[in-house]
Design an enzyme around this catalytic site. Structure first.
Site, PDB file in Angstrom:
ATOM      1  N   CYS A   2      56.850 -13.020 -32.042  1.00 46.86           N
ATOM      2  CA  CYS A   2      56.420 -13.934 -31.119  1.00 46.86           C
ATOM      3  C   CYS A   2      55.350 -15.138 -31.243  1.00 46.86           C
ATOM      4  O   CYS A   2      54.656 -15.041 -32.421  1.00 46.86           O
ATOM      5  CB  CYS A   2      55.424 -12.985 -30.213  1.00 46.86           C
ATOM      6  SG  CYS A   2      56.407 -11.565 -29.550  1.00 46.86           S
ATOM      7  N   ARG A  27      59.521 -18.744 -36.224  1.00 47.01           N
ATOM      8  CA  ARG A  27      59.218 -17.504 -36.201  1.00 47.01           C
ATOM      9  C   ARG A  27      60.367 -16.527 -35.818  1.00 47.01           C
ATOM     10  O   ARG A  27      60.130 -15.220 -35.722  1.00 47.01           O
ATOM     11  CB  ARG A  27      57.941 -17.078 -35.255  1.00 47.01           C
ATOM     12  CG  ARG A  27      56.681 -17.954 -36.041  1.00 47.01           C
ATOM     13  CD  ARG A  27      55.485 -17.974 -35.066  1.00 47.01           C
ATOM     14  NE  ARG A  27      54.977 -16.868 -34.860  1.00 47.01           N
ATOM     15  CZ  ARG A  27      53.890 -16.109 -35.502  1.00 47.01           C
ATOM     16  NH1 ARG A  27      53.612 -16.820 -36.519  1.00 47.01           N
ATOM     17  NH2 ARG A  27      53.554 -15.085 -35.353  1.00 47.01           N
ATOM     18  N   TRP A  73      59.961 -12.156 -29.047  1.00 45.31           N
ATOM     19  CA  TRP A  73      60.588 -11.336 -30.068  1.00 45.31           C
ATOM     20  C   TRP A  73      60.603 -10.044 -29.744  1.00 45.31           C
ATOM     21  O   TRP A  73      59.671  -9.232 -29.906  1.00 45.31           O
ATOM     22  CB  TRP A  73      60.270 -11.720 -31.536  1.00 45.31           C
ATOM     23  CG  TRP A  73      61.492 -10.963 -32.460  1.00 45.31           C
ATOM     24  CD1 TRP A  73      62.519 -11.711 -32.871  1.00 45.31           C
ATOM     25  CD2 TRP A  73      61.187 -10.019 -33.172  1.00 45.31           C
ATOM     26  NE1 TRP A  73      63.338 -10.991 -33.836  1.00 45.31           N
ATOM     27  CE2 TRP A  73      62.509  -9.850 -34.178  1.00 45.31           C
ATOM     28  CE3 TRP A  73      60.165  -9.046 -33.585  1.00 45.31           C
ATOM     29  CZ2 TRP A  73      62.611  -9.029 -34.943  1.00 45.31           C
ATOM     30  CZ3 TRP A  73      60.528  -8.195 -34.582  1.00 45.31           C
ATOM     31  CH2 TRP A  73      61.485  -8.135 -35.422  1.00 45.31           C
ATOM     32  N   ASN A  99      51.180 -11.276 -28.351  1.00 43.97           N
ATOM     33  CA  ASN A  99      52.021 -11.049 -29.606  1.00 43.97           C
ATOM     34  C   ASN A  99      51.514  -9.622 -30.267  1.00 43.97           C
ATOM     35  O   ASN A  99      50.428  -9.341 -30.405  1.00 43.97           O
ATOM     36  CB  ASN A  99      51.653 -12.121 -30.471  1.00 43.97           C
ATOM     37  CG  ASN A  99      52.689 -11.947 -32.037  1.00 43.97           C
ATOM     38  OD1 ASN A  99      53.658 -11.119 -32.065  1.00 43.97           O
ATOM     39  ND2 ASN A  99      52.331 -12.843 -32.902  1.00 43.97           N
ATOM     40  N   GLY A 100      52.561  -8.780 -30.542  1.00 47.24           N
ATOM     41  CA  GLY A 100      52.108  -7.433 -31.329  1.00 47.24           C
ATOM     42  C   GLY A 100      52.861  -6.412 -30.555  1.00 47.24           C
ATOM     43  O   GLY A 100      53.550  -6.468 -29.731  1.00 47.24           O
ATOM     44  N   GLU A 480      68.009 -11.100 -54.822  1.00 48.16           N
ATOM     45  CA  GLU A 480      67.510 -12.098 -53.900  1.00 48.16           C
ATOM     46  C   GLU A 480      69.074 -12.983 -53.420  1.00 48.16           C
ATOM     47  O   GLU A 480      68.871 -13.456 -52.442  1.00 48.16           O
ATOM     48  CB  GLU A 480      66.716 -13.237 -54.592  1.00 48.16           C
ATOM     49  CG  GLU A 480      66.245 -14.385 -53.944  1.00 48.16           C
ATOM     50  CD  GLU A 480      65.672 -14.174 -52.476  1.00 48.16           C
ATOM     51  OE1 GLU A 480      65.317 -12.953 -52.188  1.00 48.16           O
ATOM     52  OE2 GLU A 480      65.450 -15.075 -51.842  1.00 48.16           O
ATOM     53  N   LYS A 484      69.995 -13.503 -49.644  1.00 50.78           N
ATOM     54  CA  LYS A 484      70.342 -14.860 -48.927  1.00 50.78           C
ATOM     55  C   LYS A 484      71.592 -14.626 -48.493  1.00 50.78           C
ATOM     56  O   LYS A 484      71.621 -15.354 -47.172  1.00 50.78           O
ATOM     57  CB  LYS A 484      70.209 -15.714 -50.025  1.00 50.78           C
ATOM     58  CG  LYS A 484      68.776 -16.544 -50.542  1.00 50.78           C
ATOM     59  CD  LYS A 484      68.041 -16.815 -49.508  1.00 50.78           C
ATOM     60  CE  LYS A 484      67.277 -16.086 -48.770  1.00 50.78           C
ATOM     61  NZ  LYS A 484      65.801 -15.339 -49.024  1.00 50.78           N
ATOM     62  N   GLU A 487      71.715 -12.593 -45.155  1.00 50.56           N
ATOM     63  CA  GLU A 487      71.059 -13.002 -43.780  1.00 50.56           C
ATOM     64  C   GLU A 487      71.401 -14.135 -43.126  1.00 50.56           C
ATOM     65  O   GLU A 487      70.996 -14.121 -42.091  1.00 50.56           O
ATOM     66  CB  GLU A 487      69.419 -12.942 -44.261  1.00 50.56           C
ATOM     67  CG  GLU A 487      68.990 -14.168 -44.767  1.00 50.56           C
ATOM     68  CD  GLU A 487      67.314 -14.116 -45.258  1.00 50.56           C
ATOM     69  OE1 GLU A 487      67.068 -14.533 -46.381  1.00 50.56           O
ATOM     70  OE2 GLU A 487      66.796 -13.754 -44.291  1.00 50.56           O
ATOM     71  N   HIS A 503      79.679   3.387 -61.938  1.00 50.96           N
ATOM     72  CA  HIS A 503      79.067   4.706 -61.382  1.00 50.96           C
ATOM     73  C   HIS A 503      79.278   4.937 -59.887  1.00 50.96           C
ATOM     74  O   HIS A 503      78.934   5.583 -59.233  1.00 50.96           O
ATOM     75  CB  HIS A 503      77.607   5.040 -61.614  1.00 50.96           C
ATOM     76  CG  HIS A 503      77.576   4.953 -63.017  1.00 50.96           C
ATOM     77  ND1 HIS A 503      77.738   5.857 -64.092  1.00 50.96           N
ATOM     78  CD2 HIS A 503      76.780   4.164 -63.921  1.00 50.96           C
ATOM     79  CE1 HIS A 503      77.276   5.945 -65.189  1.00 50.96           C
ATOM     80  NE2 HIS A 503      76.645   4.474 -65.308  1.00 50.96           N
ATOM     81  N   LYS A 602      60.877 -14.907 -38.845  1.00 52.49           N
ATOM     82  CA  LYS A 602      60.330 -15.474 -40.124  1.00 52.49           C
ATOM     83  C   LYS A 602      59.155 -14.580 -40.638  1.00 52.49           C
ATOM     84  O   LYS A 602      58.894 -14.360 -41.527  1.00 52.49           O
ATOM     85  CB  LYS A 602      59.735 -16.856 -39.704  1.00 52.49           C
ATOM     86  CG  LYS A 602      59.075 -17.691 -40.909  1.00 52.49           C
ATOM     87  CD  LYS A 602      60.323 -17.812 -42.098  1.00 52.49           C
ATOM     88  CE  LYS A 602      59.445 -18.588 -43.090  1.00 52.49           C
ATOM     89  NZ  LYS A 602      60.232 -18.260 -44.370  1.00 52.49           N
TER      90      LYS A 602
HETATM   91  O1  M6R Z   1      56.182 -13.480 -45.043  1.00 50.65           O
HETATM   92  P1  M6R Z   1      56.755 -12.464 -46.014  1.00 50.65           P
HETATM   93  O2  M6R Z   1      57.027 -13.178 -47.530  1.00 50.65           O
HETATM   94  O3  M6R Z   1      55.785 -11.436 -46.111  1.00 50.65           O
HETATM   95  O4  M6R Z   1      57.859 -12.101 -45.383  1.00 50.65           O
HETATM   96  C1  M6R Z   1      58.691 -10.976 -45.936  1.00 50.65           C
HETATM   97  C2  M6R Z   1      60.181 -10.816 -45.570  1.00 50.65           C
HETATM   98  O5  M6R Z   1      59.946 -10.807 -44.139  1.00 50.65           O
HETATM   99  C3  M6R Z   1      60.822 -12.257 -45.748  1.00 50.65           C
HETATM  100  O6  M6R Z   1      60.725 -12.457 -47.040  1.00 50.65           O
HETATM  101  C4  M6R Z   1      62.570 -12.068 -45.430  1.00 50.65           C
HETATM  102  O7  M6R Z   1      63.101 -11.127 -46.265  1.00 50.65           O
HETATM  103  C5  M6R Z   1      63.009 -13.277 -45.522  1.00 50.65           C
HETATM  104  N1  M6R Z   1      63.846 -13.584 -44.371  1.00 50.65           N
HETATM  105  C6  M6R Z   1      64.179 -13.512 -46.639  1.00 50.65           C
HETATM  106  O8  M6R Z   1      64.747 -14.815 -46.983  1.00 50.65           O
END
Ligand code: M6R
Length: 607
Positions: A2, A27, A73, A99-100, A480, A484, A487, A503, A602
């Site tokens: 949020c 966000r 959110w 938010n929360g 990584e 990427k 997502e 395996h 985010k």
């Molecule tokens: O703000 P942070 O680095 O703690 O966030 C951690 C993850 O939520 C963040 O890296 C997420 O995996 C990204 N969307 C990846 O691109």
């Protein structure tokens, strides 16, 4: 997660709120809304993108110079017009955004229902509006205090009432909240970029604090009512940095910023001889020499940066190093002690799991070093030592430049500790320092090879599954690359150590299955090629990320993305760039919402 906005000043509030909410879009959200006071309280809210709310406001404008806004959110209740914030009490005299998560929401709701309260939404937030109204006896601060005393969980709660015009009251428990100080106007937001174009002076509201915002500024005290003296924080970020700057998406812009980010993160911190100067890392050489073990904790991309860090620390420092997902570590009774150094990595510095794991490490006596991109973030404020990544605001949900900066920061940290412990000699330190100094140019070079990446993206566009393999540091990078891709392209992908393929997963490799291999680790080159051969024998389509002078790889791979030759230890920095671009172009060609992928946020500020 949020987003929150608040405004008190001479301007019409609704356009200011809407503008701030748009700047918080990164966000992630599923609905948006605003409320203003003008003798009464008026609310407009809508499920979906902020444009829907903007259309609603065009049709039914709001008039008033004091207001609050929110992007939601969903946590309790589906995304819908009704569940969108703001929420009012039944009389419509009090309005809140939040938010929360209120953890005792069910108990509170049932108790209020027994007292005859009806609820219009499924949210935990609406309860807070009812509670504040119940507690009101002519003083909003006291009503909010008494209301939040009943609520358990995490929140940034922002409240207005028609009875006290010209004032917004907010409280913070865990979820972030900042105040922007303007000239005769004051802003509230969950994040600095929301109002950075309007002011550079900020107050950060800490956990357990209340802030009363008027056009003349803000007064912070503890929720219990103790006065708090908070220094104004002046932020130097360029507002331009928060815009797309000519690129189609923030993600692409942020990928292209990486040469500058590497330069910034290194700036003034590294001598040619490999001596590292880390301004907010306060531990002395005695501590650096004496601690027994390193813990790294993080989530998502930051965790993948930690995997690279583990290998760097293992190789350079020979210190036992454990990397744990923060959401696992916080519950698995980790063997952290006062002989440990814990490095918590988080771009936002607000990830709830990472904060919890970091706090646990501190409770167990560990020194806490926060590696974060956000100045003044919660993680930075709770740390003994801070290593800022200096990547600038990262808007795209898919993290790119922050990841690269996290890698650079960990090389610096390894040099700082390694020199103190006497395990990194001058020759090695100078070699690493030299390699680091070449990186901005190398990353720049890679950004000029985008056409080759687009061709590779076209090859995997319609795949059902994509596999990433590598060994050692290459495996960390493969993780990584895979994240990427999944997502933002929504393709199923998995990463695994190259040796693990045989395996089990090899059963899934059939004619045309794309397998992306990362090949920077020369000591393991032949071993990795064996796995590539296994893929080839099953008809798999191999895409290799390999050094430009690798004259063997074309015999095994269907296509190759070349990267500049580097010291193996630094290989991940260049290797990840084509993988970021690959994910970007696959997602673009598939027509996805790249900066705000479905279901993702985010900054994940709830557990
Ligand atoms: O703000 P942070 O680095 O703690 O966030 C951690 C993850 O939520 C963040 O890296 C997420 O995996 C990204 N969307 C990846 O691109």
């Amino acid at each position: 997660m949020c987003g929150i906005m608040g405004y008190v000043g001479p301007q019409q509030a609704a356009p200011v709120l809407l503008d701030g909410l748009r700047r918080l879009e990164y966000r992630g959200y599923d609905s948006a809304g605003v409320a203003v006071t003008n003798g009464k309280i008026d609310v407009r809210k809508a499920e979906g993108k902020i444009d829907r709310l903007a259309n609603l406001l065009d049709d039914e404008p709001l008039h008033g110079t004091v207001g609050i806004g929110h992007t939601r959110w969903a946590t309790h209740g589906e995304p819908s017009d009704v569940n969108a914030h703001p929420h009012t009490d039944p009389s419509g005299q009090f309005v809140v955004v939040h938010n929360g998560i209120i953890e005792n929401f069910q108990t509170l709701r049932e108790a209020l229902q027994e007292d005859g309260h009806d609820f219009t939404s499924d949210t935990d937030t609406e309860i807070l509006a009812h509670l504040v109204a119940n507690e009101y006896e002519g003083d909003l601060e006291n009503a909010v205090r008494r209301a939040v005393a009943k609520a358990e969980g995490a929140y940034a709660l922002v409240v207005m009432t028609k009875h006290e015009p010209g004032k917004i009251v907010a409280v913070r428990r865990i979820s972030p909240l900042i105040v922007g100080l303007g000239d005769g106007e004051t802003f509230l937001a969950s994040d600095i970029p929301a109002v950075l174009h309007r002011t550079r002076d900020f107050l950060i509201v800490e956990d357990g604090e209340m802030v009363v915002v008027t056009e003349n500024g803000a007064v912070i005290e503890t929720i219990a009512g103790e006065p708090v003296a908070r220094e104004v924080m002046h932020i130097d970020w360029d507002a331009e940095q928060a815009e797309k700057g000519g690129f189609d998406h923030f993600m692409l812009k942020e990928i292209h910023e990486q040469p500058a980010v590497v330069t910034e993160t290194l700036g003034g911190r590294l001598d040619e001889d490999g001596t590292a100067w880390l301004e907010d890392v306060h531990f002395d050489d005695d501590f650096a020499r004496d601690f027994d073990e390193l813990w790294i904790t993080a989530c998502g991309t930051a965790y993948h940066a930690g995997l690279v860090g583990k290998e760097i620390f293992r190789r350079l420092l020979r210190i036992p190093t454990t990397v744990e997902y923060a959401h696992e570590m916080r519950y698995n009774d980790p063997l952290i002690s006062d002989r440990s150094l814990t490095v918590a990595i988080s771009q936002s510095g607000e990830t709830a799991d990472t904060l919890a794991a970091a706090r646990l490490a501190k409770e167990r006596g560990s020194r806490l070093l926060s590696l974060t991109n956000v100045v003044g973030s919660t993680l930075s404020r709770e740390a003994d030592d801070i290593l800022y990544t200096r990547a600038g605001p990262e808007i795209s949900v898919a993290s790119t430049k922050a990841y690269l900066a996290m890698l650079i920061a960990q090389y610096l940290l390894a040099l700082r500790i390694g020199r103190a412990r006497g395990v990194v000699d001058e020759g090695l330190a100078a070699r690493v320092a030299h390699g680091l100094s070449l990186l901005p140019g190398q990353v720049e070079q890679l950004l000029h090879r985008e056409e080759e990446v687009i061709a590779a993206a076209e090859e995997i566009l319609d795949a059902e599954d994509v596999y990433f393999i590598g060994r050692g540091l290459d495996y960390a990078v493969a993780m990584e690359g895979s994240l990427k891709l999944k997502e933002i392209s929504y393709l199923h992908s998995e990463a695994m150590p190259a040796g693990e393929l045989k395996h089990g997963t090899l059963a899934l490799i059939t004619a045309g299955t794309p397998v992306i291999v990362v090949l920077t680790q020369q000591a393991l080159y032949d071993k990795t090629i064996s796995a590539v051969q296994e893929v080839k024998a099953r008809g798999g389509k191999v895409l290799a990320i390999a050094y430009e002078d690798d004259d063997q790889i074309h015999k095994f791979a269907h296509s190759v993305l070349r990267i500049p030759r580097a010291d193996d230890l630094l290989g991940p920095v260049a290797a990840v760039v084509p993988l970021q671009l690959l994910a970007y172009h696959v997602a673009r060609l598939r027509g996805h919402d790249i900066d705000q992928p479905r279901n993702l946020a985010k900054s994940v500020t709830v557990e």
